[in-house]
Design a protein around this motif. Sequence first.
Motif, short mmCIF file in Angstrom:
data_model
loop_
_atom_site.label_atom_id
_atom_site.label_comp_id
_atom_site.label_asym_id
_atom_site.label_seq_id
_atom_site.Cartn_x
_atom_site.Cartn_y
_atom_site.Cartn_z
N ARG A 111 42.32 -23.22 -14.10
CA ARG A 111 41.24 -23.50 -13.15
C ARG A 111 41.78 -24.31 -11.96
O ARG A 111 41.45 -24.04 -10.81
N HIS B 232 39.47 -15.43 -15.45
CA HIS B 232 38.19 -16.04 -15.05
C HIS B 232 38.38 -17.49 -14.63
O HIS B 232 37.74 -17.95 -13.67
N ASP C 298 37.21 -18.95 -11.16
CA ASP C 298 36.21 -20.02 -11.14
C ASP C 298 36.70 -21.22 -10.33
O ASP C 298 35.93 -21.82 -9.56
N ARG D 56 36.54 -20.26 -6.65
CA ARG D 56 35.14 -20.18 -6.20
C ARG D 56 34.55 -21.56 -5.95
O ARG D 56 33.81 -21.78 -4.98
N GLU D 57 34.84 -22.50 -6.84
CA GLU D 57 34.33 -23.87 -6.68
C GLU D 57 34.68 -24.42 -5.30
O GLU D 57 33.84 -24.99 -4.60
#
Length: 342
Positions: free
Chosen positions: A169, A200, A204, A207-208
């Motif tokens: 992430r 993913h 994610d 995208r944040e």
Amino acid sequence: MPTKPEKKRRPATLADVAQMAGVSIATASKALNGRSQVKAETRARVFAAAEQLKFSPNAMAQNLISGRSGTIGLVTHDLEGRFSIPTLMGAEDAAGNGRTSVLLCDARGDALREKYHVQTLLGRRIDGLIVVGARPDPRPSLGPLPVPVVYAYAPSENPHDTSIVTDNRLGGRQAAEHMLACGRRRIALITGDADYGAAHDRVDGAREVLDAAGAEIVQGDALYGAWSEEWGRTAAGLVVAQHPDVDGIICGSDQIARGVLDTLRETGRKVPDDVAVTGHDNWEILALNARPQLTSIDMRLEELGRQAAALLFDAIGGRADEGVHVVAPRLIPRASTGPRVA
């Protein structure tokens, strides 16, 4: 007259070292084995005596006394060695400092083969085991074993096991932050197999950052496909056909990014002047031979291996640290990203 044969000097013993250093044999042993109970000045005195006497401890005798073999096992499921080799190098770096050998076995993604290798390694009296997964998703635990185990790259499903992983992430966040710093505002996300949790996680994270900055994610969401150059070419073709004003593409792997670069070149777009591109993995054979060289997220697998070995040595010493430990990735900037040319 014939000369008298010189009397062979006997090798120095631990008792000799202790006597010269003015400490007990037990203290000399602790100092030479790096135990924390010995004061720094005492340790220095013992090492100086050992060096002066050319003292060389007998490894076999030490192992018999400690009940250890001086070896650890490493079982990998990574057929190409792409993830396991850097991890192994890091583990060997850490192990080499303590004169520990690493025995490597390839389970080839097969649970039965893994079980066989684990039993074989246990038969070789290893002191501990590192298990390297082929993909960064949670895997079944090996269960209770007579030696400590550390799961690297792919964490164990059992929260009481010790695992170490890279932060996917955060890697996605770093790629997006870099795109924004380069002035990109219309960004596509192209990644690999949707069955991979890492795919993913990377999306994610990106995208944040992009959502918080109000940047546009073209296509509305990430495009998922294969971890291949072919998919990168196909997906980039869809993006530039539907969104000709795209100015940044964040890719879930270096292989995908290489395919994206091909399509951008074929459609007359300059990288990074028109479109900036980032990869993920920092697989240097791909990143450095791309045209232009590819900005990528380095998962720091050697550091992951070093920390896996350190966690294992702590567990062998009775200081197990359960749960999932995380290594932060880092962005390696190269020629595929930069400010957009107006």
